[in-house]
Design an enzyme around this catalytic site. Structure first.
Site, PDB file in Angstrom:
ATOM      1  N   PRO A 245       0.831  -1.211   0.000  1.00  0.00           N
ATOM      2  CA  PRO A 245       0.000   0.000   0.000  1.00  0.00           C
ATOM      3  C   PRO A 245       0.863   1.257   0.000  1.00  0.00           C
ATOM      4  O   PRO A 245       1.975   1.257   0.549  1.00  0.00           O
ATOM      5  CB  PRO A 245      -0.793  -0.111   1.306  1.00  0.00           C
ATOM      6  CG  PRO A 245      -0.718  -1.551   1.693  1.00  0.00           C
ATOM      7  CD  PRO A 245       0.597  -2.041   1.194  1.00  0.00           C
ATOM      8  N   LYS A 246       0.371   2.302  -0.633  1.00  0.00           N
ATOM      9  CA  LYS A 246       1.063   3.596  -0.617  1.00  0.00           C
ATOM     10  C   LYS A 246       0.445   4.444   0.487  1.00  0.00           C
ATOM     11  O   LYS A 246      -0.704   4.858   0.397  1.00  0.00           O
ATOM     12  CB  LYS A 246       0.950   4.300  -1.967  1.00  0.00           C
ATOM     13  CG  LYS A 246       1.746   5.597  -2.035  1.00  0.00           C
ATOM     14  CD  LYS A 246       1.628   6.251  -3.396  1.00  0.00           C
ATOM     15  CE  LYS A 246       2.521   7.490  -3.468  1.00  0.00           C
ATOM     16  NZ  LYS A 246       2.173   8.502  -2.444  1.00  0.00           N
ATOM     17  N   TRP A 247       1.229   4.707   1.511  1.00  0.00           N
ATOM     18  CA  TRP A 247       0.734   5.441   2.681  1.00  0.00           C
ATOM     19  C   TRP A 247       0.758   6.933   2.421  1.00  0.00           C
ATOM     20  O   TRP A 247       1.658   7.455   1.764  1.00  0.00           O
ATOM     21  CB  TRP A 247       1.572   5.086   3.903  1.00  0.00           C
ATOM     22  CG  TRP A 247       1.458   3.636   4.224  1.00  0.00           C
ATOM     23  CD1 TRP A 247       2.245   2.615   3.769  1.00  0.00           C
ATOM     24  CD2 TRP A 247       0.448   3.025   5.024  1.00  0.00           C
ATOM     25  NE1 TRP A 247       1.791   1.412   4.234  1.00  0.00           N
ATOM     26  CE2 TRP A 247       0.693   1.631   5.010  1.00  0.00           C
ATOM     27  CE3 TRP A 247      -0.629   3.517   5.749  1.00  0.00           C
ATOM     28  CZ2 TRP A 247      -0.119   0.732   5.698  1.00  0.00           C
ATOM     29  CZ3 TRP A 247      -1.430   2.632   6.449  1.00  0.00           C
ATOM     30  CH2 TRP A 247      -1.163   1.255   6.418  1.00  0.00           C
TER      31      TRP A 247
END
Length: 347
Positions: free
Chosen positions: A30-32
């Site tokens: 996931p891209k935070w």
């Protein structure tokens, strides 16, 4: 590591890439949506938080520094993201606005916010173990070492999820936005850590919206349009500022001045009427004035996500929409992602 490390970066792609795009395959995560940070723990257990721009973040997150000192071994360096999570268990999400408020010059305010909106750290790479750099090791090995190091770690320190299944990554892209995440990152499994280089790939949402042009700011060079101020009508018929569009070429900036001239608001003497946007601590010394325009011109813009009632990032100009009536540009047109619990992602 004596010198600050510049984080490895990602280049944007239109969709989650296939695993065979690079030799050795890809790992997805996931891209935070937070503050990118390199965490340094020295031989004495002292913790420093670096940022993407090498600006120290340590003083702004005292509660996180203490948590990291308790949970991480000495002589390690981690790459990850500082985030703020809000909401009740089962209904948590990331809060960018609360996170941005944490950068404050007053020590008393820093202390108060550390109690009211405590931060978390999500680790996704390992650069040093027991005082030895491992930047040249492939990501697959660095990830395995990171999993071993954080096997028993607990909140507010977390280990990000990963998968080598592209279908899982595509599902994350759709579902995790509901928890405030920003997209999906793909990392070459065989790649070394490359500070400052765009080795990773990032896929984010691509959406369009029709907005009313409220005005424009003059470019910092003094010539042409630097950015367009955009608005949408809410349910009460009020036109609200939702952000801006920029990134025009030098030639296009000058063309826009001519295109927008018929819409410029002028006073009785024919002088241009200017307005001012709200100031923040980030723009205390910045010129926030803009040339007011009659709210009748519609523009189609590309954006990735919303933060409350505003575009999360600066949007991109797509085209003029002379076929659209300004009053039809409402919040109702915006896609609202389904809610997703942040706690499920972090567990």
């Amino acid at each position: 590591m004596d010198d600050p490390v510049s984080p490895m970066l990602a280049k944007a792609v239109d969709a989650v890439p296939e695993p065979d795009r690079v030799e050795g395959g890809l790992s997805y995560e996931p891209k935070w949506d937070g503050f990118r940070s390199i965490v340094y723990v020295d031989a004495e257990g002292n913790v420093e938080l670096g940022s993407r721009g090498s600006k120290p973040l340590t003083r702004y997150f005292p509660e996180l520094v203490a948590a990291l000192a308790e949970r991480l071994p000495r002589g390690c360096v981690l790459d990850g993201e500082i985030v703020v999570r809000v909401g009740e268990p089962g209904h948590e999400t990331l809060d960018w606005e609360a996170l941005s408020q944490r950068i404050h010059p007053a020590a008393s305010r820093v202390t108060l916010l550390a109690e009211q909106t405590p931060a978390s750290f999500v680790a996704f790479d390992l650069l040093q173990v027991d005082g030895e750099e491992i930047l040249d090791a492939p990501f697959s090995e660095r990830r395995a070492a990171l999993e071993t190091m954080l096997a028993d770690v607990d909140a507010p320190v977390h280990l990000t999820q990963t998968s080598t299944d592209v279908e899982v990554a595509r599902r994350w892209l759709e579902e995790f936005e509901g928890a405030g995440l920003d997209g999906v990152v793909a990392k070459p499994l065989a790649a070394a850590y490359a500070p400052g280089k765009r080795v990773m790939l990032k896929a984010k949402h691509h959406r369009t919206a029709d907005a009313v042009v409220l005005g424009y700011r003059v470019h910092t060079s003094g010539a042409g349009v630097g950015s367009l101020l955009l608005g949408l009508y809410d349910g009460d018929g009020e036109l609200r500022n939702v952000g801006g569009a920029s990134a025009f070429t030098a030639a296009r900036r000058l063309e826009l001045v001519e295109e927008l001239e018929p819409d410029v608001v002028r006073d009785e003497d024919g002088e241009i009427v200017r307005g001012e946007t709200d100031r923040s601590r980030f723009s205390s010394g910045k010129d926030v004035s803009y040339v007011r325009l009659h709210p009748r011109r519609v523009v189609e813009v590309r954006y990735d996500q919303m933060e409350g009632s505003r575009f999360r990032h600066t949007v991109q100009f797509a085209r003029w929409r002379p076929d659209r009536d300004a009053r039809s540009c409402t919040f109702d047109q915006l896609e609202v992602p389904a809610r997703y619990d942040l706690g499920t992602i972090l567990s």
